[in-house]
Write an enzyme that holds these catalytic residues in place. Structure first.
Site, PDB file in Angstrom:
ATOM      1  N   TYR A   1      78.181 147.014  14.308  1.00  0.00           N
ATOM      2  CA  TYR A   1      78.765 146.756  15.630  1.00  0.00           C
ATOM      3  C   TYR A   1      78.633 147.991  16.515  1.00  0.00           C
ATOM      4  CZ  TYR A   1      82.125 145.362  19.211  1.00  0.00           C
ATOM      5  OH  TYR A   1      82.723 145.042  20.415  1.00  0.00           O
TER       6      TYR A   1
ATOM      7  N   SER B   1      81.563 148.969  24.252  1.00  0.00           N
ATOM      8  CA  SER B   1      82.749 149.189  23.429  1.00  0.00           C
ATOM      9  C   SER B   1      82.916 150.677  23.188  1.00  0.00           C
ATOM     10  CB  SER B   1      82.612 148.479  22.081  1.00  0.00           C
ATOM     11  OG  SER B   1      83.694 148.811  21.223  1.00  0.00           O
TER      12      SER B   1
END
Length: 268
Positions: A143, A130
């Site tokens: 995250y 990501s």
């Protein structure tokens, strides 16, 4: 012969888009889900059971593919979960769960696939990370940490496996219009929390970014391009220009300037 592809987390979102696109292009695709029986009408490509947090499940899935196809050419390590919240107020068990799904599980998938690819003297592993993994984002810190760690593991593993004919790369998506927001763990916005106002506002902004995100088919096209590249780069980024540019800015801006930029972006 058509290349055989395994996509973890292939029943929805980015994984499903990649699977559909590669199937159209003539690949033999196996997607995975923890509960494929929930998708009885799923017909585009094969969906088999695999839970990245269960090593027995991983071994069974890979063995099934090799038994049926005789090989495994490409692993797309896509399964993952979202998690948001102030780090102080995020339950430890949810933090551990996120790392288990986003980092430890994908490592176990690679550990299972590597002997197969080494025996073939060929193979490609594409780890879906990501853009959030390039920076510590407020209220997405856990995250960011799971995806950032996954990027570094890929860098190391590329060097460790360079003599085996195996190629390994990262592809980091920005925000895409998928169902990830509905599947995230959201630490609750607590009424008496000192983080109530900024976290609540940031959560709304995050959900808007996903809703307004790009078409996940962009990721599918990028993945096909990587598969067709003889010597893939270490890192790829796919998403809106400003999201990709933010990674470049982090390299050149002083830390405090970059931090100020993020604070202004999130209105904190």
């Amino acid at each position: 012969m058509s290349k055989v592809v395994l996509i973890t987390g292939g029943s929805s979102g980015i994984g499903k888009s990649i699977g559909e696109y590669l199937t159209e292009k003539g690949f033999v695709v196996y997607g995975t889900s923890r509960n494929p029986e929930k998708f009885s009408s799923f017909k585009t490509f094969k969906l088999i059971p695999l839970d990245v947090t269960d090593v027995v499940s991983i071994n069974n899935a890979v063995a099934t593919i090799v038994a049926q196809e005789g090989k495994l050419d490409v692993l797309i390590n896509n399964a993952g979960v979202g998690i948001t919240g102030p780090i102080e107020e995020t339950p430890s068990e949810e933090i551990h769960k996120a790392f288990k799904t986003n980092l430890y599980g994908p490592i176990d998938v690679m550990k299972t696939v590597l002997p197969v690819m080494r025996n073939q003297k060929s193979g490609l592993i594409i780890n879906v990370t990501s853009i959030a993994g390039y920076m510590g984002l407020p209220y997405r810190g856990i995250y960011s940490a799971t995806k950032g760690a996954f990027e570094l593991v890929t860098e190391a593993l590329r060097m460790e496996t360079k003599d085996f004919g195996i190629k390994i790369t990262n592809v980091a998506p920005g925000d895409f219009a998928t169902n990830i927001a509905s599947g995230r763990y959201h630490a609750p916005v607590l009424e008496n929390s000192p983080y109530k106002k900024p976290y609540g506002f940031s959560l709304e902004m995050m959900n808007e970014h996903v809703s307004d995100g790009g078409d996940p088919k962009e990721m599918a096209k990028a993945v096909l391009e990587i598969i067709n590249t003889p010597n893939p780069r270490i890192h790829y980024k796919v998403g809106a220009f400003l999201q990709k540019f933010s990674v470049a800015l982090k390299r050149i801006l002083p830390d405090k300037v970059y931090e100020k930029m993020l604070l202004n972006h999130y209105k904190l």
